[in-house]
Scaffold this motif. Structure first.
Motif, short mmCIF file in Angstrom:
data_model
loop_
_atom_site.label_atom_id
_atom_site.label_comp_id
_atom_site.label_asym_id
_atom_site.label_seq_id
_atom_site.Cartn_x
_atom_site.Cartn_y
_atom_site.Cartn_z
N VAL A 28 -11.95 11.00 0.19
CA VAL A 28 -12.95 11.40 -0.80
C VAL A 28 -13.61 10.18 -1.44
O VAL A 28 -14.81 10.16 -1.70
CB VAL A 28 -12.29 12.28 -1.89
CG1 VAL A 28 -13.19 12.42 -3.12
CG2 VAL A 28 -11.97 13.65 -1.32
N ARG A 29 -12.82 9.12 -1.67
CA ARG A 29 -13.32 7.92 -2.35
C ARG A 29 -13.78 6.83 -1.39
O ARG A 29 -14.24 5.77 -1.84
CB ARG A 29 -12.24 7.36 -3.28
CG ARG A 29 -11.89 8.26 -4.45
CD ARG A 29 -10.72 7.72 -5.24
NE ARG A 29 -10.41 8.54 -6.40
CZ ARG A 29 -10.84 8.28 -7.63
NH1 ARG A 29 -11.58 7.21 -7.86
NH2 ARG A 29 -10.51 9.08 -8.63
N ASP A 30 -13.61 7.05 -0.09
CA ASP A 30 -13.98 6.07 0.92
C ASP A 30 -13.25 4.75 0.68
O ASP A 30 -13.83 3.66 0.67
CB ASP A 30 -15.49 5.84 0.93
CG ASP A 30 -15.96 5.08 2.19
OD1 ASP A 30 -15.24 5.15 3.21
OD2 ASP A 30 -17.01 4.42 2.14
N LEU A 31 -11.94 4.85 0.48
CA LEU A 31 -11.09 3.69 0.27
C LEU A 31 -9.96 3.68 1.29
O LEU A 31 -9.68 4.69 1.94
CB LEU A 31 -10.48 3.72 -1.14
CG LEU A 31 -11.43 3.52 -2.31
CD1 LEU A 31 -10.68 3.72 -3.62
CD2 LEU A 31 -12.07 2.14 -2.27
N ALA A 32 -9.33 2.52 1.43
CA ALA A 32 -8.17 2.41 2.32
C ALA A 32 -6.94 2.99 1.63
O ALA A 32 -6.86 3.06 0.39
CB ALA A 32 -7.93 0.95 2.68
N LEU A 33 -5.98 3.39 2.44
CA LEU A 33 -4.70 3.91 1.94
C LEU A 33 -3.61 2.90 2.24
O LEU A 33 -3.48 2.41 3.36
CB LEU A 33 -4.37 5.25 2.61
CG LEU A 33 -2.98 5.83 2.31
CD1 LEU A 33 -2.88 6.22 0.84
CD2 LEU A 33 -2.68 7.02 3.21
N LYS A 34 -2.82 2.61 1.22
CA LYS A 34 -1.69 1.69 1.39
C LYS A 34 -0.40 2.45 1.11
O LYS A 34 -0.23 3.02 0.03
CB LYS A 34 -1.81 0.49 0.44
CG LYS A 34 -0.67 -0.51 0.56
CD LYS A 34 -0.87 -1.68 -0.40
CE LYS A 34 0.26 -2.69 -0.29
NZ LYS A 34 0.08 -3.82 -1.24
#
Length: 301
Positions: A28-34
Motif C-alpha cells: 500500500v505504501r510502496d515500501l520495502a519489507l524488512k
C-alpha cells in the motif's frame, strides 16, 4: 534513508499474521519489507551441548526468517523483501529497529474465546519506547478481515476497506496522530471515523446524573470542539470522508466497540523519556488488549 515496513518474527502464528499484514502495508505504501528474526542467546545447557545440537538449533532459527521471506515474495511479488537474523534481547533490538522504520509491526496472541489481544511484556515495552508508530496484529488476522462484506455477506479482500478508526483527545490533539490516521484512510481509499470519549469534570458529576439539560449542554460543547479540531484536516485531505463521534464515557470502551467495524484502529501515546516502565496510557492499553482490528500506536509529544 528509505524507510521500511519492519516486522518482528519469531515463527509463531501471531508473528506470521503480522508479517502478512506488514507485506500488505508495504504494498500500500510502496515500501520495502524488512523481516527481523531475533534469536535470544541460548541457555547455558544448550550452549554447552555437543556441536551437532548447537548447529541444529542455529539451523532452525535461521530457517524461520528465510522461509517467511520466501513465502511473502511468492504471495506479494511486488514487494521487496529482506530478512535479518539478530541475536539479543527482543525488546531492545525491536526498539532500535523502529528508528529506521516507517512502521514496526508485531504480532499479539488472541485471547481464547474473546475477540482481542493479549500483549506480552516485549510488545508493551516496544510500544512504550519506540520512536516510530507500532502496529499490533492479532493472531490469525486475514486480509479479508479488513474489508467490508461482499454481496454474499462474507468479508472479501476484493471489497472496499472498512473505515480507519481514530481515537482523539480534543484537549491535546496532535497533528502527527491525526495525519497518520488520515493518510492510512487515504491509502486504503476508505473513510476515517473519529471517536472521542468525554467525561464531565468532577464538580459536575453529581448534577449531571440528575440534570439532563446540563448533560446535553456538555455534549454539544464536546461535539463542537471536535468539529473545530477536524475542520482544517478536512480541507487538507478532501478525498477522505471524515465522520465524527463524541460519546459520553470511557474513550477506550468506545474505541473497542468501533474496532469491530474497522480495518485499523489508531491511537496515540505521549512520548516519555523515562527508560523505566512501560507506560502507554489507559486508552491505548485498553484498545491494545481488546480491539478486534489491528492497532497502530503513534508516539507524539
Amino acid at each position: 534513508m528509505l524507510r521500511t515496513i519492519t516486522v518482528g518474527l519469531d515463527g509463531s502464528s501471531e508473528s506470521r499474521a503480522a508479517a502478512e499484514w506488514a507485506a500488505r502495508e508495504a504494498q500500500v505504501r510502496d515500501l520495502a519489507l524488512k523481516i527481523v528474526h531475533i534469536w535470544e542467546p541460548v541457555p547455558e545447557p544448550i550452549a554447552q551441548a555437543p556441536l551437532l545440537v548447537r548447529e541444529t538449533h542455529r539451523h532452525w532459527t535461521e530457517r524461520i526468517p528465510r522461509e517467511a521471506a520466501d513465502g511473502i515474495r511468492l504471495r506479494h511479488p511486488g514487494v521487496e523483501v529482506t530478512s535479518e537474523h539478530v541475536a539479543g534481547r527482543p525488546s531492545e533490538i525491536l526498539i532500535e529497529e523502529a528508528k529506521n522504520a516507517e512502521l514496526l509491526v508485531l504480532g499479539s496472541r488472541g485471547l481464547s474465546g474473546i475477540g482481542g489481544f493479549m500483549v506480552g511484556s516485549v510488545g508493551l515495552a516496544v510500544v512504550a519506547h519506540a520512536e516510530r508508530p507500532v502496529v499490533l496484529v492479532r493472531a490469525l488476522e486475514q486480509a479479508a478481515d479488513e474489508h467490508e462484506m461482499d454481496p454474499a455477506g462474507i468479508p472479501s479482500a476484493a471489497s472496499p476497506f472498512r473505515p480507519v478508526v481514530l481515537g482523539l483527545d480534543i484537549e491535546n490533539p496532535d497533528e502527527t496522530l491525526i495525519e497518520f490516521a488520515l493518510d492510512a484512510a487515504l491509502r486504503r481509499a476508505t473513510s476515517l471515523r473519529v471517536v472521542h470519549g468525554w467525561n464531565a469534570p468532577p464538580y459536575y458529576a453529581y448534577g449531571l446524573s440528575a440534570d439532563l439539560e446540563l448533560h446535553e449542554a456538555l455534549a454539544r460543547r464536546e461535539t463542537t470542539a471536535l468539529t473545530e479540531v477536524l475542520g482544517p484536516w478536512r480541507k487538507k485531505f478532501p478525498d477522505v470522508e471524515v465522520t465524527e463521534e463524541s460519546h459520553y464515557g470511557t474513550p477506550g470502551h468506545h474505541l473497542v466497540d468501533a474496532s469491530r467495524e474497522a480495518s485499523l484502529v489508531v491511537v496515540g501515546r505521549r512520548i516519555r523519556r523515562s527508560p523505566f516502565g512501560a507506560h502507554i496510557g489507559p486508552v491505548a492499553h485498553a484498545v491494545l488488549h481488546h480491539s478486534t482490528a489491528p492497532v497502530a500506536v503513534v508516539p507524539h509529544h
